[in-house]
Design a protein around this motif. Structure first.
Motif, short mmCIF file in Angstrom:
data_model
loop_
_atom_site.label_atom_id
_atom_site.label_comp_id
_atom_site.label_asym_id
_atom_site.label_seq_id
_atom_site.Cartn_x
_atom_site.Cartn_y
_atom_site.Cartn_z
N UNK A 140 -31.31 32.03 24.09
CA UNK A 140 -29.91 32.19 23.87
C UNK A 140 -29.27 32.11 22.53
N UNK A 141 -29.88 31.31 21.78
CA UNK A 141 -29.48 30.96 20.29
C UNK A 141 -29.76 32.29 19.60
N UNK A 142 -31.15 32.49 19.66
CA UNK A 142 -31.46 33.88 19.20
C UNK A 142 -30.83 35.11 19.41
N UNK A 143 -30.41 35.26 20.57
CA UNK A 143 -29.56 36.41 21.18
C UNK A 143 -28.24 36.26 20.38
N UNK A 144 -27.61 35.28 20.64
CA UNK A 144 -26.42 34.93 19.72
C UNK A 144 -26.33 35.36 18.18
N UNK A 145 -27.49 34.88 17.83
CA UNK A 145 -27.68 35.06 16.21
C UNK A 145 -27.82 36.75 16.06
N UNK A 146 -28.64 37.40 16.83
CA UNK A 146 -28.96 38.81 16.83
C UNK A 146 -27.34 39.51 16.82
N UNK A 147 -26.65 38.94 17.78
CA UNK A 147 -25.47 39.85 18.06
C UNK A 147 -24.32 39.30 16.95
N UNK A 148 -24.59 38.48 16.13
CA UNK A 148 -23.42 37.98 15.27
C UNK A 148 -24.03 38.02 13.82
N UNK A 149 -25.29 38.36 13.54
CA UNK A 149 -25.46 38.45 12.18
C UNK A 149 -26.50 39.77 11.74
N UNK A 150 -26.78 40.07 10.77
CA UNK A 150 -27.54 41.05 10.37
C UNK A 150 -28.98 40.59 10.00
N UNK A 151 -29.17 39.35 10.30
CA UNK A 151 -30.72 38.80 10.39
C UNK A 151 -31.52 39.90 11.12
N UNK A 152 -32.94 40.13 10.38
CA UNK A 152 -34.02 40.64 11.25
C UNK A 152 -34.50 39.89 12.68
N UNK A 153 -35.02 40.57 13.32
CA UNK A 153 -35.84 39.97 14.51
C UNK A 153 -36.86 38.81 14.08
N UNK A 154 -37.61 39.37 13.14
CA UNK A 154 -38.73 38.38 12.81
C UNK A 154 -38.08 37.02 12.31
N UNK A 155 -37.17 37.24 11.18
CA UNK A 155 -36.51 36.34 10.50
C UNK A 155 -35.92 35.24 11.83
N UNK A 156 -35.12 35.82 12.78
CA UNK A 156 -34.55 34.71 13.78
C UNK A 156 -35.67 34.31 14.41
N UNK A 157 -36.63 34.90 15.18
CA UNK A 157 -37.93 34.48 15.62
C UNK A 157 -38.45 33.21 15.06
N UNK A 158 -38.65 33.39 13.51
CA UNK A 158 -39.09 32.44 13.08
C UNK A 158 -38.37 31.10 12.72
N UNK A 162 -34.71 44.29 20.29
CA UNK A 162 -34.52 45.41 19.39
C UNK A 162 -32.92 45.56 19.27
N UNK A 163 -32.51 45.59 20.46
CA UNK A 163 -30.94 46.05 20.66
C UNK A 163 -30.11 44.82 20.45
N UNK A 164 -30.52 43.76 21.13
CA UNK A 164 -29.56 42.34 21.37
C UNK A 164 -28.60 42.82 22.37
N UNK A 165 -28.64 43.75 23.08
CA UNK A 165 -27.48 44.08 24.01
C UNK A 165 -28.26 44.16 25.48
N UNK A 166 -27.34 43.73 26.32
CA UNK A 166 -27.54 43.72 27.83
C UNK A 166 -27.61 45.22 28.42
#
Length: 149
Positions: free
Chosen positions: A103-121, A145-149
């Motif tokens: 859930x934290x990762x999803x929020x970060x994906x929606x609100x930042x331009x960070x890459x998926x791999x960066x967020x995952x790490x 990839x989309x971060x969208x429902x």
């Protein structure tokens, strides 16, 4: 109702605060009833021992937690804690932590331009990418990839 019917300076703020107070009181009553067998993180927060563990997960989601550490925080053995957590929250402590991280990762994906791999790490989602993507979609209901429902 009087604050809404007869507007005065600051009336909107008063009405908003009263609404918050009513919500808190309703939650307290709900929790008091639920202590007789309610399941979920909200009920767990009303239990001091479970609350200590959940609070630690929320405060330090990237830490390499063990069930034994949470048990110590809750003043229980590892096995007693794991059983009681599952009975109280409805999922295992590790599953809860994984969901929280997702859930934290999803929020970060929606609100930042960070890459998926960066967020995952950064969210310690250190499982194989394919499994991570499946888990993310299962928990959040959307593709990483989309971060969208």
């Amino acid at each position: 109702m009087e604050e809404l019917r007869e507007p005065q300076p600051g009336g909107d703020l008063v009405a908003q605060r009263l609404a918050y107070l009513m919500l808190v009181q309703a939650l307290r009553l709900h929790l008091a009833e639920g202590l007789k067998g309610g399941v979920g993180w909200l009920f767990a927060l009303s239990d001091k021992q479970m609350s200590a563990a959940i609070t630690s997960m929320h405060d330090e989601p990237t830490r390499d937690w063990t069930v034994e550490e949470w048990g110590l925080r809750a003043g229980m053995s590892r096995s007693t804690f794991a059983l009681r957590f599952k009975q109280t929250v409805g999922v295992s402590p590790m599953e809860y932590l994984t969901r929280w991280r997702m859930l934290l990762a999803r929020d970060r994906m929606a609100n930042t331009s960070d890459s998926i791999s960066e967020i995952a790490r950064s969210h310690r989602l250190g499982i194989r990418q394919r499994l991570r993507q499946k888990a993310f979609k299962k928990i959040t209901g959307c593709s990483p990839r989309t971060g969208k429902v």
